[in-house]
Write a protein that holds these residues in place. Structure first.
Motif, PDB file in Angstrom:
ATOM      1  N   ASP A   1       0.876  -1.165   0.000  1.00 53.93           N
ATOM      2  CA  ASP A   1       0.000   0.000   0.000  1.00 53.93           C
ATOM      3  C   ASP A   1       0.910   1.212   0.000  1.00 53.93           C
ATOM      4  OD1 ASP A   1      -1.818  -2.039   2.130  1.00 53.93           O
ATOM      5  OD2 ASP A   1      -2.543  -1.350   0.165  1.00 53.93           O
TER       6      ASP A   1
ATOM      7  N   ASP B   1      -4.992   3.609  -1.788  1.00 54.83           N
ATOM      8  CA  ASP B   1      -4.624   2.259  -1.363  1.00 54.83           C
ATOM      9  C   ASP B   1      -5.770   1.671  -0.549  1.00 54.83           C
ATOM     10  OD1 ASP B   1      -2.396   3.258   1.385  1.00 54.83           O
ATOM     11  OD2 ASP B   1      -4.579   3.332   1.151  1.00 54.83           O
ATOM     12  N   SER B   2      -5.571   0.496  -0.038  1.00 54.72           N
ATOM     13  CA  SER B   2      -6.687  -0.179   0.631  1.00 54.72           C
ATOM     14  C   SER B   2      -7.062   0.463   1.936  1.00 54.72           C
ATOM     15  CB  SER B   2      -6.350  -1.660   0.868  1.00 54.72           C
ATOM     16  OG  SER B   2      -5.197  -1.740   1.692  1.00 54.72           O
TER      17      SER B   2
ATOM     18  N   ARG C   1     -15.181  -1.755  -1.524  1.00 57.17           N
ATOM     19  CA  ARG C   1     -14.415  -2.767  -0.800  1.00 57.17           C
ATOM     20  C   ARG C   1     -15.132  -4.108  -0.872  1.00 57.17           C
ATOM     21  NH1 ARG C   1     -13.187  -1.153   5.015  1.00 57.17           N
ATOM     22  NH2 ARG C   1     -11.403  -0.092   4.128  1.00 57.17           N
TER      23      ARG C   1
ATOM     24  N   ARG D   1     -12.136  -1.459  -8.052  1.00 53.38           N
ATOM     25  CA  ARG D   1     -11.030  -1.923  -7.200  1.00 53.38           C
ATOM     26  C   ARG D   1     -10.235  -2.962  -7.981  1.00 53.38           C
ATOM     27  NH1 ARG D   1     -10.840  -6.141  -3.556  1.00 53.38           N
ATOM     28  NH2 ARG D   1     -13.095  -6.429  -3.699  1.00 53.38           N
TER      29      ARG D   1
ATOM     30  N   ASN E   1      -4.202  -3.955  -4.352  1.00 52.09           N
ATOM     31  CA  ASN E   1      -5.528  -3.745  -3.775  1.00 52.09           C
ATOM     32  C   ASN E   1      -5.796  -2.253  -3.687  1.00 52.09           C
ATOM     33  OD1 ASN E   1      -7.948  -4.317  -2.683  1.00 52.09           O
ATOM     34  ND2 ASN E   1      -7.194  -4.754  -0.625  1.00 52.09           N
ATOM     35  N   TRP E   2      -5.953  -1.693  -4.853  1.00 50.28           N
ATOM     36  CA  TRP E   2      -6.143  -0.260  -4.926  1.00 50.28           C
ATOM     37  C   TRP E   2      -7.517   0.056  -5.465  1.00 50.28           C
ATOM     38  CZ3 TRP E   2      -1.006   1.269  -7.791  1.00 50.28           C
ATOM     39  CH2 TRP E   2       0.072   1.104  -6.908  1.00 50.28           C
ATOM     40  N   TYR E   3      -7.893   1.278  -5.181  1.00 51.85           N
ATOM     41  CA  TYR E   3      -9.209   1.738  -5.623  1.00 51.85           C
ATOM     42  C   TYR E   3      -9.017   2.850  -6.618  1.00 51.85           C
ATOM     43  CZ  TYR E   3     -10.884  -0.814  -1.574  1.00 51.85           C
ATOM     44  OH  TYR E   3     -11.168  -1.794  -0.682  1.00 51.85           O
TER      45      TYR E   3
END
Lengths: 365, 767
Positions: B152, B203-204, B233, B255, B260-262
């Protein structure tokens, strides 16, 4: 004409909509979110955010949500002042932050003239102490810390100390080293060298060489976590065994992450008790870890306390008295680990204890 | 009523009208269109945003996959190749536009190899060599999973700045490659996006890694609090509307799995939406153009419309100025045409009225003259009569004044008139004027000051009154004469009247005398009647008493020799009878006397009293018996009893006597028998009707109306005074307060009706 009507209707509708729920309370957070003290800023922000989210979950303050506006001070006074001004223009009730004394000192005049309360979780320079201004500090002063450090050093038997001081937070580090020198030398120690350095310097090797050149018993880093880690790394490359200490400023996870083995055995003062098993703190720690994936640093705890203090005042006061007076009068407040009471100048006392990094963790002696 | 001042032109009104109408119409249409299309815009935007976010996620995944591959290749190399090869490879990696720093960490935790792309800060990075990163979070994660981990938000040990890092496992070591956030930013800004779109990569934990709108937010802003974050999520994709920093946006989130990014793509929503904005701007432009068009077109049209109006106005002006001729313009616009026609009619009407007044002025039978109001009082207008009066032609007198023309016989008259005009605004006088030919005439002049067309003028009226005055004089003289004559006549009449009055007096005196003598006559007959009547009972009484004296004598003779019962009885019977008869008769005589007394009293004194009608009537009848005995008529009396009157019985009796006397005297001449009926009907309303009717010869028609007049008789000179009925009439009216009427049919009879009140009015009695 009908556009105007449409616009008018829209405004009316949104007002009506807004009427349904009460206006949120706006609080600002300003912190060193980029630059060399980003770790401090970020952990402070995280602590503050966690506190705000918790309060909102529980229904807010007297039914009103808290809206947290976050601004980055950047790494210099100008960008800090700009960001501070932005927050002021957003009509915030009060601002939590900044984290460093230097930046705090830079933006305080704006807040004094805007009569807006600034609660710094961690600023501690002596210069900021004892003034009747709009600054409230959760932390105590460098003097208090430095006295403890001096005592600790002497207790450990270190008589000769060489210090590196960070120029980028001059206010803090100069205040700190002066207080330490004063206290240390009063009790028979001596500061054999003070080596100022810039975080942006290409290499910190010269600083270490400089410090070691004075043949100290202890290397003392008055710097943030990142710089302290770097200094430690460099020191270990050259001298594997010399004791290391860092000012409380460096006490974040980043110190351990970036310091690795180099910081094993490094001692510093912690303004909170990481091993606290009390329900409140354990709950906080768990929520923090879940939310952010790391352990809370002292900045997080203090920032959390800062928000708690502010929220409690707003709830108790409910707009009757100006915030500055209310903060002084409506205490004491229950922080995560301490009760906080402000004196007339917005200063408070805090407990602290020494910790050492062992096996990649802060442990108490 | 306030008449608004004429303030603006037709073209202004038209312009406003056109502009406002078209603006309103346009705005309504526009609003409707917007309302219809706005949701479609929004939906389209959402779809676009969603596509974009997914695209970005995919692209980032690709980019990171690429970088990951590079690093994994490196890891492979590092595990098998010698150090310098690895070093070279690391160097080549960082020289591409990807990793900024790559370092290898050996199991104990210290950095054994570093390669950095940065030109400056190299030294700092080189310092990394030999540093211990055993606590590095990413390293721990790689060691924990023994596979590639994408971090992240990562605090770089090399730069202490925020980066994103990929850590790979070589089998023994961990190699970490740091990717500057600018790389992330570039992947998302590569394609051209609408200017209003902004993109976040977080990031997550919700910390921003890239923000196309404001780089300062990176590291500062945490967007975990946005509800859409939580949806993403859970579901990996989400769209919706969210508020950020006080503004609302359409947001689509995608996502990516690795990392694990948005990826947030947002566009202002509501009125700030770009498509809507564009539409509104277009609309505004159109509106402005419309208005401009109106402003240009309307005046043109207005001037077209105004032209016929101006033409009509021009003609009106000409008429007002008195210019003859000119056409009243016609127009295809119905209203304007009607206006022109009406104006024409108005002008004509005014002209006719003018002419009317002109005619009146000119042909007025009196002389009319208009002069100035100040010296020298020049003549301005004169009518024909004036000219005729004065004997001049019009052009001879206009512009001159009276003195110049020698009008005034006596200039003092003029001075007086002028003085009056100047002081009292009016004057009048009778003055002698001179005609052109020198002859005089008497003129009655009246003058008055008036305002004509804003200027003061004097109107003079002159009449020739010479003849008039002459006639007046004659009439006056006649009047005087007449008066004298009238006076004389009056005097004569007065004298005549005087004489007539005295004659009348004499006649009245004679009448009263006659009445009195009649009264006396009736009284005389009354006395005669009384005496006659008394004769019988008194005679009877005397006779009875003498018989009784005889019986006494007889008794004395019979009882000289002793009293015998038979003689006594005979004597007692004789006394009884005798006294009885005598008593009766004397009583009768007394009654008669009383009756006569009463009648006489009544007749002479005419006293008022209350009486029973039938009693009084009977008493009167009694006195009339002698008269009746000599008549062929029979008297029938029918008076109801109980009628009480409060009246004058004497006069009443007189009337009855008179009427009955008349009947006996006149009604039955040449008849053998007849009936006189005296009856009364029961009183009604306090009035009584007493009728004396005979069935005699009647009264001739021509006599009947005059029957109650004095000296009307059918037996004048033969014993009738002709006053009886007259007197009766007077008594009935004046004393009894009633009236008497006669009706008769010749040959059948006559009826006299006396209509009197039961209660006589107060007042006079006949003298």
């Amino acid at each position: 004409m009908s556009l105007r009507t449409a616009a008018a209707l829209l405004i009316a509708a949104s007002l009506l909509g807004a009427c349904g729920e009460k206006e949120p309370l706006r609080i600002g957070f300003i912190g060193e979110l980029s630059g060399t003290s980003a770790d401090l800023g970020e952990s402070g922000r995280n602590g503050a955010m966690l506190a705000v989210e918790r309060i909102n979950e529980k229904g807010g303050i007297n039914g009103r949500r808290i809206e947290l506006l976050i601004r980055d001070t950047g790494s210099n006074a100008d960008s800090a002042r700009r960001a501070a001004g932005e927050l002021l223009q957003s009509n915030v009730l009060a601002v939590v932050g900044p984290m460093t004394s230097g930046i705090t000192d830079a933006i305080l005049p704006q807040y004094d003239s805007a009569r807006t309360v600034l609660i710094s979780p961690t600023a501690s320079a002596v210069k900021l102490f004892g003034r009747d201004d709009y600054l409230f500090r959760i932390n105590w002063t460098t003097r208090d810390n430095a006295i403890l450090y001096a005592r600790h050093c002497l207790a450990k038997g270190y008589k000769r100390v060489s210090a590196a001081t960070n120029l980028n937070n001059r206010l803090f580090s100069e205040s700190w080293i002066q207080e330490f020198k004063h206290a240390f030398e009063l009790s028979g120690g001596s500061v054999v060298g003070i080596s100022p350095f810039d975080s942006g310097a290409e290499s910190l090797q010269p600083v270490i060489d400089d410090m070691l050149g004075a043949k100290p018993d202890l290397l003392l880093f008055v710097a943030n976590a990142g710089d302290s880690a770097r200094l430690a790394q460099q020191a270990r490359k050259v001298n594997a065994g010399i004791p290391l200490m860092a000012a409380e400023w460096a006490g974040t996870d980043q110190l351990i992450e970036l310091g690795g083995k180099a910081v094993e055995g490094l001692g510093l003062l912690q303004q909170f008790d990481i091993t606290d098993q009390s329900e409140r703190f354990v709950d906080f720690r768990e929520r923090f870890a879940r939310r952010y994936g790391r352990e809370p640093a002292f900045a997080s705890v203090l920032a959390h306390d800062a928000v708690t203090v502010l929220a409690d005042t707003l709830k108790r006061n409910d707009g009757r008295r100006p915030l500055k007076a209310a903060l002084v009068e409506q205490g004491p407040f229950q922080g995560l680990q301490e009760t906080i009471r402000f004196d007339a100048n917005g200063d408070t006392r805090r407990q602290a204890r020494f910790a050492t990094i062992r096996d990649g963790r802060y442990t108490h002696e | 009523m306030m008449i608004p001042k004429a303030r603006w032109h037709l073209r202004t009104s038209l312009t406003w009208l056109l502009a406002v109408t078209s603006a309103i119409a346009f705005l309504i249409a526009f609003a409707l269109l917007l309302a219809y299309y706005a949701p479609q815009f929004a939906q389209q935007t959402q779809r676009d945003l969603t596509a974009k976010s997914r695209d970005l996620a995919a692209r980032s995944e690709t980019v990171l996959a690429l970088l990951q591959n590079q690093l994994e290749l490196l890891a492979l190399t590092a595990s098998v190749s010698p150090a310098d090869v690895t070093q070279r490879q690391m160097q080549s990696i960082v020289s591409r536009n990807g990793f900024s720093t790559v370092y290898q960490i050996e199991p104990a935790g210290s950095v054994i190899r570093v390669a950095s792309a940065r030109s400056n800060g190299r030294k700092k990075v080189q310092e990394l060599l030999g540093s211990d990163l055993s606590n590095d979070r990413l390293r721990r994660q790689v060691i924990g999973k023994l596979q590639t981990v994408v971090s992240d938000k990562y605090l770089s040990p090399a730069s202490q700045g925020i980066t994103v890092a990929i850590g790979v496992w070589t089998g023994r070591d961990v190699i970490i490659g740091e990717i500057p956030l600018s790389v992330i930013l570039n992947t998302v800004t590569e394609t051209s996006n609408p200017a209003d779109w902004s993109i976040w990569v977080s990031d997550s934990y919700g910390d921003l890694l890239a923000d196309t709108e404001n780089q300062n937010r990176v590291g500062a802003v945490n967007i975990t609090s946005l509800p859409i974050f939580a949806s993403a999520r859970n579901d990996q994709h989400a769209t919706g509307i969210a508020e950020f920093e006080g503004k609302s946006y359409n947001i689509a989130v995608a996502r990516s799995d690795v990392p694990n990014w948005y990826f947030f793509v947002r566009s202002p929503s509501g009125l700030r939406a770009p498509k809507l904005r564009t539409a509104i701007e277009l609309g505004a432009t159109a509106l402005v153009s419309l208005i401009l068009l109106s402003v240009i077109l309307a005046p043109l049209w207005a001037s077209r419309m105004a032209r016929p109006i101006h033409a009509v106005a021009g003609q009106a002006r000409r008429v007002a100025d008195g210019e003859a001729g000119g056409q009243w313009p016609r127009s295809p616009v119905i209203e304007l045409d009607a206006l022109a026609k009406d104006l024409e009619r108005m002008a004509n009407a005014i002209q006719e009225r003018e002419q009317e007044l002109e005619v009146i002025f000119q042909f007025s039978p009196v002389g009319l003259l208009l002069t100035e109001n100040v010296a020298p009082f020049a003549f301005l207008r004169a009518n024909d009569t004036t000219l005729r009066l004065l004997g001049y032609e019009r052009d001879e007198i206009l512009g001159k004044n009276g003195t110049q023309l020698g009008l005034w016989a006596d200039t003092a008259d003029r001075d007086r008139l002028v003085a009056d005009i100047l002081s009292k605004q009016a004057a009048q006088a009778e003055v002698w004027l001179l005609r052109k030919d020198g002859s005089r005439f008497l003129a009655f002049i009246q003058a008055r000051v008036v305002l004509l067309g804003g200027q003061a003028r004097t109107i003079w009226v002159a009449e020739d009154v010479t003849e008039l005055r002459q006639i007046e004089r004659e009439v006056r003289e006649l009047n005087i004469e007449l008066e004298a004559r009238v006076n004389k006549r009056t005097e004569e009449l007065r004298q005549a009247n005087h004489q007539l009055s005295s004659t009348l007096e004499n006649l009245q005196r004679a009448q009263s005398e006659l009445v009195r003598s009649e009264k006396l006559a009736s009284l005389g007959s009354l006395v005669a009647g009384v005496a006659h009547e008394l004769n019988t009972p008194i005679g009877n009484g005397v006779m009875a008493l003498s018989t009784l004296r005889g019986a006494l004598k007889t008794f004395r003779e019979r009882s000289a020799d002793g009293l015998k019962r038979s003689a006594l009885d005979a004597f007692v019977d004789a006394v009884d009878t005798g006294t009885n008869i005598a008593e009766r008769n004397l009583q009768r005589a007394a009654e008669l006397v009383t009756g006569f007394k009463q009648v006489a009293a009544d007749q002479t004194s005419s006293q008022r009293r209350s009486f029973q009608l039938d009693e009084v009537v009977n008493e009167i009848i009694l006195t009339l018996r002698p008269t009746l005995r000599h008549s062929v008529a029979e008297l029938m009396v029918d008076i109801p009893s109980g009628i009480v009157m409060d009246s004058y019985p004497g006069p009443l009796g007189q009337i009855i006597t008179n009427l009955i006397g008349n009947a006996t005297m006149h009604a039955f001449s040449e008849r053998e028998h007849g009936t006189i009926r005296l009856f009364a009907s029961p009183p009604e309303d306090g009035r009584l009707r007493l009728m004396i009717a005979d069935d005699g010869i009647g009264i001739p028609g021509e006599l009947l109306p005059r029957i109650f007049d004095p000296f009307v008789t059918s037996r004048m000179g033969r014993g009738g005074t002709g006053l009886g009925l007259h007197i009766a009439h007077n008594i009935a009216a004046q004393v009894l307060g009633g009236n008497i009427t006669a009706s008769s049919i010749v040959g059948q009879g006559t009826t006299f009706e006396l209509d009197i009140p039961l209660v006589a009015p107060a007042g006079r009695s006949t003298g």
